[in-house]
Design an enzyme around this catalytic site. Structure first.
Site, PDB file in Angstrom:
ATOM      1  N   ASN A   9     -10.879   2.052   6.945  1.00 47.65           N
ATOM      2  CA  ASN A   9      -9.458   1.836   7.233  1.00 47.65           C
ATOM      3  C   ASN A   9      -8.700   3.071   6.756  1.00 47.65           C
ATOM      4  O   ASN A   9      -8.533   3.270   5.551  1.00 47.65           O
ATOM      5  CB  ASN A   9      -8.992   0.566   6.492  1.00 47.65           C
ATOM      6  N   TRP A  10      -8.253   3.883   7.715  1.00 46.81           N
ATOM      7  CA  TRP A  10      -7.610   5.146   7.353  1.00 46.81           C
ATOM      8  C   TRP A  10      -6.159   4.948   6.910  1.00 46.81           C
ATOM      9  O   TRP A  10      -5.514   5.911   6.485  1.00 46.81           O
ATOM     10  CB  TRP A  10      -7.673   6.122   8.531  1.00 46.81           C
ATOM     11  N   LYS A  11      -5.659   3.735   7.046  1.00 42.09           N
ATOM     12  CA  LYS A  11      -4.269   3.424   6.660  1.00 42.09           C
ATOM     13  C   LYS A  11      -3.312   4.433   7.310  1.00 42.09           C
ATOM     14  O   LYS A  11      -3.585   4.888   8.421  1.00 42.09           O
ATOM     15  CB  LYS A  11      -4.145   3.364   5.129  1.00 42.09           C
ATOM     16  N   HIS A  94      -3.891  -7.601   6.300  1.00 41.56           N
ATOM     17  CA  HIS A  94      -4.170  -6.728   5.152  1.00 41.56           C
ATOM     18  C   HIS A  94      -3.109  -6.959   4.074  1.00 41.56           C
ATOM     19  O   HIS A  94      -1.936  -7.173   4.393  1.00 41.56           O
ATOM     20  CB  HIS A  94      -4.193  -5.258   5.584  1.00 41.56           C
ATOM     21  N   GLU A  96      -1.555  -5.006   2.238  1.00 46.26           N
ATOM     22  CA  GLU A  96      -0.401  -4.089   2.288  1.00 46.26           C
ATOM     23  C   GLU A  96       0.611  -4.564   3.322  1.00 46.26           C
ATOM     24  O   GLU A  96       1.817  -4.368   3.159  1.00 46.26           O
ATOM     25  CB  GLU A  96      -0.893  -2.659   2.593  1.00 46.26           C
ATOM     26  N   GLU A 166     -10.735  -8.663  -0.125  1.00 55.03           N
ATOM     27  CA  GLU A 166     -10.171  -7.488  -0.773  1.00 55.03           C
ATOM     28  C   GLU A 166      -9.259  -7.921  -1.919  1.00 55.03           C
ATOM     29  O   GLU A 166      -8.077  -8.217  -1.700  1.00 55.03           O
ATOM     30  CB  GLU A 166      -9.351  -6.670   0.240  1.00 55.03           C
ATOM     31  N   GLY A 172      -7.189   0.661  -3.955  1.00 51.56           N
ATOM     32  CA  GLY A 172      -6.560   1.940  -4.284  1.00 51.56           C
ATOM     33  C   GLY A 172      -6.402   2.172  -5.780  1.00 51.56           C
ATOM     34  O   GLY A 172      -5.704   3.084  -6.196  1.00 51.56           O
ATOM     35  N   SER A 212     -11.746  -0.087  -3.510  1.00 52.60           N
ATOM     36  CA  SER A 212     -12.362   1.006  -4.270  1.00 52.60           C
ATOM     37  C   SER A 212     -13.870   1.127  -4.061  1.00 52.60           C
ATOM     38  O   SER A 212     -14.602   1.414  -5.006  1.00 52.60           O
ATOM     39  CB  SER A 212     -12.018   0.882  -5.761  1.00 52.60           C
ATOM     40  N   GLY A 233     -11.166   2.075   2.147  1.00 50.90           N
ATOM     41  CA  GLY A 233      -9.885   2.760   2.324  1.00 50.90           C
ATOM     42  C   GLY A 233     -10.035   4.234   2.005  1.00 50.90           C
ATOM     43  O   GLY A 233     -10.572   5.017   2.787  1.00 50.90           O
ATOM     44  N   GLY A 234      -9.593   4.624   0.813  1.00 52.42           N
ATOM     45  CA  GLY A 234      -9.550   6.028   0.404  1.00 52.42           C
ATOM     46  C   GLY A 234     -10.810   6.835   0.693  1.00 52.42           C
ATOM     47  O   GLY A 234     -10.732   7.963   1.199  1.00 52.42           O
TER      48      GLY A 234
HETATM   49  P1  13P Z   1      -9.464   1.496  -1.142  1.00 51.54           P
HETATM   50  O1  13P Z   1     -10.905   1.656  -0.706  1.00 51.54           O
HETATM   51  O2  13P Z   1      -8.689   2.753  -1.072  1.00 51.54           O
HETATM   52  O3  13P Z   1      -9.361   0.779  -2.440  1.00 51.54           O
HETATM   53  O4  13P Z   1      -8.774   0.528  -0.031  1.00 51.54           O
HETATM   54  C1  13P Z   1      -9.383  -0.665   0.316  1.00 51.54           C
HETATM   55  C2  13P Z   1      -8.670  -1.233   1.487  1.00 51.54           C
HETATM   56  O5  13P Z   1      -7.527  -1.657   1.379  1.00 51.54           O
HETATM   57  C3  13P Z   1      -9.371  -1.255   2.783  1.00 51.54           C
HETATM   58  O6  13P Z   1      -8.689  -2.007   3.724  1.00 51.54           O
END
Ligand code: 13P
Length: 250
Positions: A9-11, A94, A96, A166, A172, A212, A233-234
């Protein structure tokens, strides 16, 4: 059917040239085929990334969707538009989006139904806050999120949903759930699906862990019996770390 998936997920990251350069590198260096690999760029890069992965085993995902097919909904993107671009997976709910954009369980339920109606696979995100976990409410929160999101979804569609656990405190933050913490919640989600739908439904649904995930914890997390892969994510923003996760997954 239960699949193994590593999804990135590149956000809200990557311009079109940046997205293309990342996905080209992943495509060239990807050697593993037992895990399905999904890239989930921002909307603006879906078309170009879709073109770049065409003919490769990499699948395309979107980060969000609106539930109507078309109409006067300024700024929204419909499931018809996503399907037209070759999108196969859509993240729904999600944390967020729940936190910053006020997405409610009712909206998430509508989005889930819209994605299924257009033959794409929703990746439904659930997870508890640190406060909930510390107060011993993890299971209650997950149950409530699952029940509300899946409300009215017919039995035949449940197998076509991917669930991502999650925990909010792990997103993050660099603070990963331990493999046992992830396994415990994943096993609970399977039990809950069995209770809601019977027919061993819990064993048929793919459940990913997110929060993470990095190359050095991917093996332990995916080594747990009820963890079918990861939503990253990251670490999905660089080819090296994303491929490291894919290569280390059990
Ligand atoms: P991180 O891997 O950056 O913690 O993000 C997880 C995430 O929200 C994937 O959707």
């Amino acid at each position: 059917m239960r699949e193994k998936i590593i999804a990135g997920n590149w956000k809200m990251n990557k311009t079109v040239p940046e997205a293309l350069s990342l996905v080209q590198e992943i495509k060239i260096k990807l050697t593993r085929s037992d895990y399905k690999v999904v890239v989930i760029p921002p909307f603006t890069a879906l078309y170009s990334v879709g073109g770049a992965i065409s003919g490769s085993p990499i699948k395309l995902g979107a980060q969000n969707v609106f539930w109507e097919d078309a109409g006067a909904y300024t700024g929204e993107i419909s499931p018809v538009m996503l399907a037209d671009l070759g999108v196969e997976y859509v993240i729904v709910g999600h944390s967020e989006r729940r936190k910053y954009f006020g997405e409610t369980d009712e909206m998430i339920n509508k989005k889930l139904k819209a994605v299924l109606a257009h033959n794409m696979t929703p990746i439904l995100c659930v997870g508890e806050s640190l406060e909930d976990r510390e107060a011993g409410r993890t299971i209650n929160v997950i149950t409530a999120q699952l029940k509300a999101a899946l409300d009215g979804i017919p039995f035949v569609d449940i197998e076509n949903i991917v669930i991502a656990y999650e925990p909010l405190w792990a997103i993050g933050t660099g603070k990963t759930a331990t493999p046992i913490q992830a396994q415990t919640v994943h096993a609970f989600i399977r039990e809950e699906l069995n209770t809601l739908y019977g027919n061993n439904m819990g064993d048929k649904v793919t459940i990913l862990y997110g929060g993470s995930v990095k190359p050095d914890n991917a093996a332990d997390l995916t080594g747990m019996p009820d963890v079918d892969g990861a939503l990253v994510g990251g670490a999905s923003l660089k080819a090296e770390s994303f491929l490291g996760i894919i290569n280390n997954a059990k």
